[in-house]
Scaffold this motif. Structure first.
Motif, short mmCIF file in Angstrom:
data_model
loop_
_atom_site.label_atom_id
_atom_site.label_comp_id
_atom_site.label_asym_id
_atom_site.label_seq_id
_atom_site.Cartn_x
_atom_site.Cartn_y
_atom_site.Cartn_z
N ALA A 1 2.51 1.86 -3.30
CA ALA A 1 1.62 2.50 -4.28
C ALA A 1 1.65 4.02 -4.15
O ALA A 1 1.32 4.73 -5.10
N LEU A 2 2.08 4.53 -2.99
CA LEU A 2 2.19 5.97 -2.76
C LEU A 2 3.63 6.46 -2.93
O LEU A 2 3.94 7.61 -2.62
N TRP B 1 -3.34 2.46 -4.14
CA TRP B 1 -3.17 2.17 -2.70
C TRP B 1 -4.28 1.24 -2.23
O TRP B 1 -4.02 0.24 -1.58
N ALA C 1 -6.28 6.91 2.42
CA ALA C 1 -5.42 7.61 1.46
C ALA C 1 -6.24 8.77 0.93
O ALA C 1 -7.42 8.61 0.62
N THR D 1 0.83 -1.22 0.00
CA THR D 1 0.00 0.00 0.00
C THR D 1 0.86 1.26 0.00
O THR D 1 0.60 2.18 -0.77
N LEU D 2 1.88 1.29 0.84
CA LEU D 2 2.73 2.48 0.86
C LEU D 2 3.58 2.56 -0.40
O LEU D 2 3.88 3.66 -0.88
N ALA E 1 -1.69 11.32 -0.90
CA ALA E 1 -1.46 10.74 -2.22
C ALA E 1 -1.32 11.85 -3.25
O ALA E 1 -1.89 12.93 -3.08
#
Length: 127
Positions: free
Chosen positions: A25-26, A80, A121, A22-23, A71
């Motif tokens: 994706a950021l 995310w 996000a 997830t992080l 984001a």
């Protein structure tokens, strides 16, 4: 305002899989692990640590608490969210999308991590 946020986890490897994806994706690098086995995610603006609770009790999600991640776009919010669902997260709240707020339009998505922590996000939609 904040130097770091620490959250509890019952399964560090499940949390690593979830947060790395997830992080990531950021645009945040995968976790480093310290000598105590805690996960550390760092940027120029702060740190997130994920650890088994020091008191030895099970980790639980905060009731009423949410941790928000900035984001760079609505697409990043969607990435995310998709990464979280694919890696042990559970969607919560409404589906990803625009919410009108007192600070303007925000594109948001919510997840619960493997330990039940509520995450968001957010992308501030330009006017």
């Amino acid at each position: 305002m904040f130097s770091h946020i620490t959250i509890g986890a019952n399964d560090i490897e499940a949390s690593r899989k979830f947060y790395d994806s997830t992080l990531g994706a950021l645009g945040i690098k995968p976790a480093q692990t310290d000598a105590k086995g805690r996960l550390l995610y760092a940027t120029d603006t702060g740190r997130l640590m994920v650890t088994k609770p020091i008191n030895g009790q099970p980790a639980t999600g905060a009731n009423g608490g949410t941790i928000g991640f900035g984001a760079s776009s609505a697409a990043a919010v969607n990435a995310w969210h998709a990464a979280g669902v694919a890696n042990g997260g559970v969607t919560c709240e409404n589906p990803p999308g625009i919410r009108q707020t007192t600070v303007g339009a925000l594109y948001l998505a919510y997840l619960r991590d493997p330990a039940g922590n509520k995450l968001c996000a957010v992308y501030h939609v330009p006017v």
